[in-house]
Design a protein around this motif. Structure first.
Motif, PDB file in Angstrom:
ATOM      1  N   SER A  47       0.839  -1.194   0.000  1.00  0.00           N
ATOM      2  CA  SER A  47       0.000   0.000   0.000  1.00  0.00           C
ATOM      3  C   SER A  47       0.875   1.245   0.000  1.00  0.00           C
ATOM      4  N   LEU A  48       0.242   2.378  -0.274  1.00  0.00           N
ATOM      5  CA  LEU A  48       0.830   3.687  -0.048  1.00  0.00           C
ATOM      6  C   LEU A  48      -0.043   4.430   0.946  1.00  0.00           C
ATOM      7  N   ILE A  49       0.570   5.307   1.720  1.00  0.00           N
ATOM      8  CA  ILE A  49      -0.186   6.198   2.593  1.00  0.00           C
ATOM      9  C   ILE A  49      -0.396   7.506   1.844  1.00  0.00           C
ATOM     10  N   ILE A  50      -1.615   8.029   1.892  1.00  0.00           N
ATOM     11  CA  ILE A  50      -1.909   9.318   1.286  1.00  0.00           C
ATOM     12  C   ILE A  50      -2.409  10.267   2.372  1.00  0.00           C
ATOM     13  N   ASN A  51      -1.953  11.504   2.321  1.00  0.00           N
ATOM     14  CA  ASN A  51      -2.452  12.503   3.256  1.00  0.00           C
ATOM     15  C   ASN A  51      -2.664  13.844   2.567  1.00  0.00           C
ATOM     16  N   ILE A  52      -3.565  14.620   3.122  1.00  0.00           N
ATOM     17  CA  ILE A  52      -3.947  15.930   2.596  1.00  0.00           C
ATOM     18  C   ILE A  52      -2.898  16.967   2.961  1.00  0.00           C
ATOM     19  N   GLY A  53      -2.603  17.871   2.010  1.00  0.00           N
ATOM     20  CA  GLY A  53      -1.698  18.983   2.265  1.00  0.00           C
ATOM     21  C   GLY A  53      -2.426  20.311   2.284  1.00  0.00           C
ATOM     22  N   ASP A  54      -1.659  21.377   2.529  1.00  0.00           N
ATOM     23  CA  ASP A  54      -2.219  22.720   2.662  1.00  0.00           C
ATOM     24  C   ASP A  54      -3.085  23.108   1.463  1.00  0.00           C
ATOM     25  N   MET A  55      -2.602  22.816   0.258  1.00  0.00           N
ATOM     26  CA  MET A  55      -3.287  23.308  -0.939  1.00  0.00           C
ATOM     27  C   MET A  55      -4.623  22.627  -1.159  1.00  0.00           C
ATOM     28  N   MET A  56      -4.733  21.345  -0.828  1.00  0.00           N
ATOM     29  CA  MET A  56      -6.023  20.676  -0.968  1.00  0.00           C
ATOM     30  C   MET A  56      -6.976  21.152   0.129  1.00  0.00           C
ATOM     31  N   GLU A  57      -6.460  21.521   1.289  1.00  0.00           N
ATOM     32  CA  GLU A  57      -7.311  22.118   2.310  1.00  0.00           C
ATOM     33  C   GLU A  57      -7.948  23.398   1.768  1.00  0.00           C
ATOM     34  N   ILE A  58      -7.135  24.217   1.089  1.00  0.00           N
ATOM     35  CA  ILE A  58      -7.654  25.457   0.513  1.00  0.00           C
ATOM     36  C   ILE A  58      -8.670  25.155  -0.582  1.00  0.00           C
ATOM     37  N   MET A  59      -8.308  24.296  -1.532  1.00  0.00           N
ATOM     38  CA  MET A  59      -9.183  24.037  -2.676  1.00  0.00           C
ATOM     39  C   MET A  59     -10.506  23.406  -2.254  1.00  0.00           C
ATOM     40  N   SER A  60     -10.488  22.592  -1.199  1.00  0.00           N
ATOM     41  CA  SER A  60     -11.725  21.985  -0.713  1.00  0.00           C
ATOM     42  C   SER A  60     -12.516  22.935   0.188  1.00  0.00           C
ATOM     43  N   ASN A  61     -11.978  24.145   0.381  1.00  0.00           N
ATOM     44  CA  ASN A  61     -12.605  25.156   1.228  1.00  0.00           C
ATOM     45  C   ASN A  61     -12.774  24.666   2.669  1.00  0.00           C
ATOM     46  N   GLY A  62     -11.809  23.845   3.101  1.00  0.00           N
ATOM     47  CA  GLY A  62     -11.802  23.371   4.481  1.00  0.00           C
ATOM     48  C   GLY A  62     -12.545  22.074   4.707  1.00  0.00           C
ATOM     49  N   ARG A  63     -13.147  21.499   3.669  1.00  0.00           N
ATOM     50  CA  ARG A  63     -13.787  20.179   3.850  1.00  0.00           C
ATOM     51  C   ARG A  63     -12.730  19.155   4.228  1.00  0.00           C
ATOM     52  N   TYR A  64     -11.578  19.223   3.579  1.00  0.00           N
ATOM     53  CA  TYR A  64     -10.447  18.389   3.949  1.00  0.00           C
ATOM     54  C   TYR A  64      -9.468  19.267   4.713  1.00  0.00           C
ATOM     55  N   VAL A  65      -8.983  18.771   5.834  1.00  0.00           N
ATOM     56  CA  VAL A  65      -8.045  19.535   6.647  1.00  0.00           C
ATOM     57  C   VAL A  65      -6.706  18.814   6.669  1.00  0.00           C
ATOM     58  N   ALA A  66      -5.657  19.552   6.357  1.00  0.00           N
ATOM     59  CA  ALA A  66      -4.314  18.971   6.396  1.00  0.00           C
ATOM     60  C   ALA A  66      -4.022  18.450   7.803  1.00  0.00           C
TER      61      ALA A  66
END
Length: 334
Positions: free
Chosen positions: A228-247
């Motif tokens: 497997s790979l581990i995936i995690n959210i970064g700052d830019m996806m937090e912004i683009m999701s408007n905070g739905r995803y939080v780094a």
């Protein structure tokens, strides 16, 4: 005693071989996992064990060299922030310096037009086979990342190819990280608490040691999951999701056994303006420039760049503090 995190597992095979409906179903699962945890495992037919074994063998050979041989490719002498990172080079804010060494590569951008601080030719060591083996891993995981970008687009209610136009020559960085064997290891960070700056990270590691902070501010161990790979959210996806995803803030705990990890940080193009993309929502985040944010955060972490800033050789524009995104541990405890 530190508790163990229970993370979602997502099979991404349909992103390569499935129908649109099957890809949409994966995107919906990705959306739920990122909204709930910000960290998850991905599995799938796309993951090639031979490529992972090849880069691990090459990393072991490279880091086994003496310090002088590795410092011949010191990152401070590169044009695009690539090369060898010695122990103690990185330090998050006022934390203790990180207890690891690394080799960083970026998009190997060879044209002279369009170069930026993180976009240019990589600094490669003289070791035969190193460039070929590392680029094979970079290209393999970047290909997986393109499929993940498509899933994120669907998850956010966008056209599946939304990110294609914004990821032509991104300063996406691959870090080969080595934690030397330390039988006297004690409970202190190998990498200090931080969020990743980019959209998302795909991580492969050889041993445990990664920890994430939960909603209550408690640190949880992240166990390894084979194949497997581990995936995690970064700052830019937090912004683009408007905070739905939080780094999610994370760190690597110092462990006694030798540890290798390979993190590929997936970003948008250097000049792309990152802003909330969710239709119908009032933006909660100010826009920022992708590459400028990456470079500003990097320059607040690496010793050679901080020294250039202190000497006035380098000026950072619109830099935000390193702890500007994600759940702050102290705030979570309050």
């Amino acid at each position: 005693m530190t508790e163990t995190a229970v993370l979602p597992v997502l099979d991404i095979t349909p992103l390569a071989h499935g129908s649109f409906a099957e890809r949409k179903a994966v995107a919906e699962q990705l959306d739920r996992a990122c909204a709930d945890a910000g960290f998850l495992y991905i599995t799938g037919a796309q993951l090639d064990p031979a490529v992972f074994a090849r880069v691990l063998a090459r990393a072991k050979t490279y880091f086994a060299q003496d310090e002088a041989a590795k410092m011949a490719s010191y990152i401070g002498g590169s044009l695009n922030h690539s090369g060898y990172v010695p122990v103690g080079e990185e330090q998050f804010a006022n934390a203790t310096p990180d207890l690891k060494e690394a080799f960083d590569i970026n998009c190997d951008y060879l044209p002279t037009d369009g170069r930026r601080p993180l976009l240019g030719p990589n600094l490669w060591p003289a070791m035969p086979g190193f460039r070929e083996d590392v680029l094979a891993y970079y290209e393999h995981v970047t290909g997986i990342g393109r499929q993940i970008f498509g899933a994120f687009a669907l998850a956010l209610g966008l056209d599946e190819d939304f990110f294609d136009a914004h990821t032509q020559h991104p300063p996406s960085q691959l870090r080969l990280i080595h934690y030397p064997h330390d039988p006297a290891a004690h409970d202190r960070p190998g990498i200090g608490s931080h969020t990743d700056y980019e959209c998302f990270t795909l991580l492969h590691a050889t041993t445990a040691g990664l920890q994430i902070v939960d909603r209550d501010g408690e640190w949880l161990d992240v166990p390894l999951l084979p194949n497997s790979l581990i995936i995690n959210i970064g700052d830019m996806m937090e912004i683009m999701s408007n905070g739905r995803y939080v780094a999610t803030r994370h760190r690597v705990k110092k462990v006694a056994q030798e540890r290798y990890s390979f993190a590929l940080f997936h970003a948008c193009d250097y000049d792309h303006v990152v802003a909330p993309v969710v239709r119908g929502e009032v933006p909660r985040y100010a826009p920022l420039k992708s590459g400028e944010h990456l470079f500003n955060q990097t320059a607040q972490t690496f010793r050679y760049l901080k020294e250039r800033v202190a000497r006035g050789e380098l000026v950072l524009n619109d830099a935000v503090p390193l702890d500007s995104f994600g759940r702050n541990v102290e705030a979570a405890r309050a």
